[in-house]
Motif scaffolding. Sequence first.
Motif, PDB file in Angstrom:
ATOM      1  N   ASP A  60      47.252 -19.131  -3.110  1.00 29.36           N
ATOM      2  CA  ASP A  60      45.900 -18.587  -3.186  1.00 29.36           C
ATOM      3  C   ASP A  60      45.792 -17.489  -2.128  1.00 29.36           C
ATOM      4  OD1 ASP A  60      43.216 -17.989  -3.266  1.00 29.36           O
ATOM      5  OD2 ASP A  60      42.525 -20.068  -3.272  1.00 29.36           O
ATOM      6  N   CYS A  61      45.772 -16.241  -2.589  1.00 25.24           N
ATOM      7  CA  CYS A  61      45.784 -15.112  -1.654  1.00 25.24           C
ATOM      8  C   CYS A  61      44.497 -15.022  -0.848  1.00 25.24           C
ATOM      9  CB  CYS A  61      46.018 -13.801  -2.426  1.00 25.24           C
ATOM     10  SG  CYS A  61      47.644 -13.693  -3.193  1.00 25.24           S
ATOM     11  N   ARG A  62      43.369 -15.328  -1.472  1.00 29.67           N
ATOM     12  CA  ARG A  62      42.100 -15.266  -0.739  1.00 29.67           C
ATOM     13  C   ARG A  62      42.051 -16.340   0.337  1.00 29.67           C
ATOM     14  NH1 ARG A  62      38.290 -17.921   1.590  1.00 29.67           N
ATOM     15  NH2 ARG A  62      36.335 -16.810   1.815  1.00 29.67           N
ATOM     16  N   ARG A  63      42.499 -17.543   0.007  1.00 33.43           N
ATOM     17  CA  ARG A  63      42.530 -18.633   0.986  1.00 33.43           C
ATOM     18  C   ARG A  63      43.501 -18.311   2.115  1.00 33.43           C
ATOM     19  NH1 ARG A  63      44.874 -24.675  -0.252  1.00 33.43           N
ATOM     20  NH2 ARG A  63      44.411 -25.621   1.789  1.00 33.43           N
ATOM     21  N   ALA A  64      44.646 -17.703   1.775  1.00 33.15           N
ATOM     22  CA  ALA A  64      45.619 -17.332   2.797  1.00 33.15           C
ATOM     23  C   ALA A  64      45.034 -16.305   3.759  1.00 33.15           C
ATOM     24  CB  ALA A  64      46.881 -16.789   2.135  1.00 33.15           C
ATOM     25  N   THR A 114      43.194 -14.703  19.535  1.00 34.44           N
ATOM     26  CA  THR A 114      42.737 -13.581  20.361  1.00 34.44           C
ATOM     27  C   THR A 114      41.415 -13.840  21.042  1.00 34.44           C
ATOM     28  OG1 THR A 114      41.638 -12.567  18.443  1.00 34.44           O
ATOM     29  CG2 THR A 114      43.934 -11.948  18.857  1.00 34.44           C
ATOM     30  N   GLY A 115      40.652 -14.811  20.548  1.00 31.96           N
ATOM     31  CA  GLY A 115      39.332 -15.047  21.102  1.00 31.96           C
ATOM     32  C   GLY A 115      38.319 -13.993  20.719  1.00 31.96           C
ATOM     33  N   LYS A 116      38.634 -13.174  19.726  1.00 30.71           N
ATOM     34  CA  LYS A 116      37.753 -12.117  19.255  1.00 30.71           C
ATOM     35  C   LYS A 116      37.256 -12.442  17.845  1.00 30.71           C
ATOM     36  CE  LYS A 116      38.626  -9.593  22.903  1.00 30.71           C
ATOM     37  NZ  LYS A 116      37.608  -9.299  23.928  1.00 30.71           N
ATOM     38  N   SER A 117      35.986 -12.124  17.602  1.00 34.31           N
ATOM     39  CA  SER A 117      35.395 -12.390  16.301  1.00 34.31           C
ATOM     40  C   SER A 117      35.645 -11.223  15.349  1.00 34.31           C
ATOM     41  CB  SER A 117      33.894 -12.623  16.441  1.00 34.31           C
ATOM     42  OG  SER A 117      33.287 -12.756  15.167  1.00 34.31           O
ATOM     43  N   LEU A 118      35.937 -11.546  14.101  1.00 33.11           N
ATOM     44  CA  LEU A 118      36.125 -10.549  13.040  1.00 33.11           C
ATOM     45  C   LEU A 118      34.946 -10.558  12.069  1.00 33.11           C
ATOM     46  CD1 LEU A 118      39.925 -11.007  12.209  1.00 33.11           C
ATOM     47  CD2 LEU A 118      38.853  -9.309  13.693  1.00 33.11           C
ATOM     48  N   ALA A 119      33.766 -10.887  12.597  1.00 35.63           N
ATOM     49  CA  ALA A 119      32.595 -10.985  11.731  1.00 35.63           C
ATOM     50  C   ALA A 119      32.230  -9.644  11.111  1.00 35.63           C
ATOM     51  CB  ALA A 119      31.404 -11.535  12.524  1.00 35.63           C
ATOM     52  N   GLY A 120      32.550  -8.545  11.780  1.00 32.29           N
ATOM     53  CA  GLY A 120      32.226  -7.231  11.240  1.00 32.29           C
ATOM     54  C   GLY A 120      33.183  -6.746  10.177  1.00 32.29           C
ATOM     55  N   LEU A 121      34.276  -7.451   9.944  1.00 32.11           N
ATOM     56  CA  LEU A 121      35.256  -7.072   8.922  1.00 32.11           C
ATOM     57  C   LEU A 121      35.022  -7.903   7.677  1.00 32.11           C
ATOM     58  CD1 LEU A 121      37.830  -5.377   8.303  1.00 32.11           C
ATOM     59  CD2 LEU A 121      39.153  -7.368   9.049  1.00 32.11           C
ATOM     60  N   PRO A 122      34.660  -7.295   6.542  1.00 33.29           N
ATOM     61  CA  PRO A 122      34.365  -8.067   5.324  1.00 33.29           C
ATOM     62  C   PRO A 122      35.592  -8.835   4.841  1.00 33.29           C
ATOM     63  CG  PRO A 122      33.558  -5.810   5.123  1.00 33.29           C
ATOM     64  CD  PRO A 122      34.414  -5.849   6.346  1.00 33.29           C
ATOM     65  N   LEU A 123      35.353 -10.017   4.299  1.00 32.84           N
ATOM     66  CA  LEU A 123      36.410 -10.844   3.709  1.00 32.84           C
ATOM     67  C   LEU A 123      36.165 -11.109   2.240  1.00 32.84           C
ATOM     68  CD1 LEU A 123      38.938 -12.683   4.045  1.00 32.84           C
ATOM     69  CD2 LEU A 123      37.356 -14.545   4.588  1.00 32.84           C
ATOM     70  N   GLU A 124      34.921 -11.425   1.887  1.00 32.49           N
ATOM     71  CA  GLU A 124      34.600 -11.753   0.502  1.00 32.49           C
ATOM     72  C   GLU A 124      34.455 -10.478  -0.340  1.00 32.49           C
ATOM     73  OE1 GLU A 124      34.709 -14.755  -0.437  1.00 32.49           O
ATOM     74  OE2 GLU A 124      34.729 -15.731   1.521  1.00 32.49           O
ATOM     75  N   GLY A 125      34.596 -10.661  -1.646  1.00 37.79           N
ATOM     76  CA  GLY A 125      34.381  -9.557  -2.568  1.00 37.79           C
ATOM     77  C   GLY A 125      35.568  -8.647  -2.744  1.00 37.79           C
ATOM     78  N   PHE A 126      36.789  -9.137  -2.486  1.00 39.06           N
ATOM     79  CA  PHE A 126      37.984  -8.318  -2.638  1.00 39.06           C
ATOM     80  C   PHE A 126      39.049  -9.125  -3.365  1.00 39.06           C
ATOM     81  CE2 PHE A 126      41.977  -6.409  -1.242  1.00 39.06           C
ATOM     82  CZ  PHE A 126      41.709  -5.068  -1.463  1.00 39.06           C
ATOM     83  N   ASN A 127      39.811  -8.463  -4.245  1.00 43.63           N
ATOM     84  CA  ASN A 127      40.866  -9.120  -5.004  1.00 43.63           C
ATOM     85  C   ASN A 127      42.166  -9.041  -4.215  1.00 43.63           C
ATOM     86  OD1 ASN A 127      42.503 -10.255  -6.940  1.00 43.63           O
ATOM     87  ND2 ASN A 127      42.403  -8.531  -8.355  1.00 43.63           N
ATOM     88  N   TYR A 128      42.471 -10.059  -3.456  1.00 38.09           N
ATOM     89  CA  TYR A 128      43.666 -10.068  -2.632  1.00 38.09           C
ATOM     90  C   TYR A 128      44.933 -10.276  -3.458  1.00 38.09           C
ATOM     91  CZ  TYR A 128      40.462 -10.351   1.311  1.00 38.09           C
ATOM     92  OH  TYR A 128      39.469 -10.074   2.221  1.00 38.09           O
TER      93      TYR A 128
END
Length: 270
Positions: A186-190, A202-216
Amino acid sequence: VAPPGHDYSSPPTKASDALPLPLYLTNAVFFALFFSSVYYLLLQWREKIRSSIPLHVVTLSEICSIVSFVASFIYLLGFFGIGFVQSLVIPRTSHDDLLDDDDELIDQDFTAAMLKDDSRAAPCMPSAGDDCKIASSKITPKFVSDDGELPSPVVNPSLDEEDEQIVKSVIDGKIPSYSLESKLGDCRRAAAIRREALQRATGKSLAGLPLEGFNYDAILGQCCEMPVGYVQIPVGIAGPLLLDGREYSVPMATTEGCLVASTNRGCKAI
């Protein structure tokens, strides 16, 4: 977007940009036009030389031949010779010329560790499955902050127990990050698990980088390895473009300046 009732059974005729004809017929027309106009002009100029008539005195038929020669020459040069001309005018820059001086000062220990971590004889393809393995390195990467202390992990409480164990295995180096797609199927789960492992390491948040709505699944083994999200591209509208008596507004996703504007002018010209 095709209009309602469009017939998808028969492929459309591949017409050229110069004439509403198939490409091979367009090439044949311009080849014949080029050689016939050259032959006619040479005959006319030979007769003028024999008759002592100035060459700059041209008739209507000669003007048409000159226009046909120029038009066919421009088409043939643009279709067949533009790549050759560009290679002569703009030579390709070698890879060594693009390197900065700072890139040459690479830590040898880090390079050795990277080579040890990736001991593949050939690149892994998605279809290789478990047969394509990489010797995992015993070195666990640790990201240290500017003050010399390890950052506090960013924990996502929405992960289930199974994904939580996989995240911990990735952080501990037991599961290579690059193999998540092949192990999970499952590419999205990966991507989500890799993203969470990166945040905790890293202790850094990636909240500003979209994850949903893309066909991985579409980029697996194609254009991006080990994805953790995607970057949005602005979308502009060009047109309207008149096609088969119907106007279409053409969306264009690009970061190239003036591209949408020039396409919009091209739609108007067409």
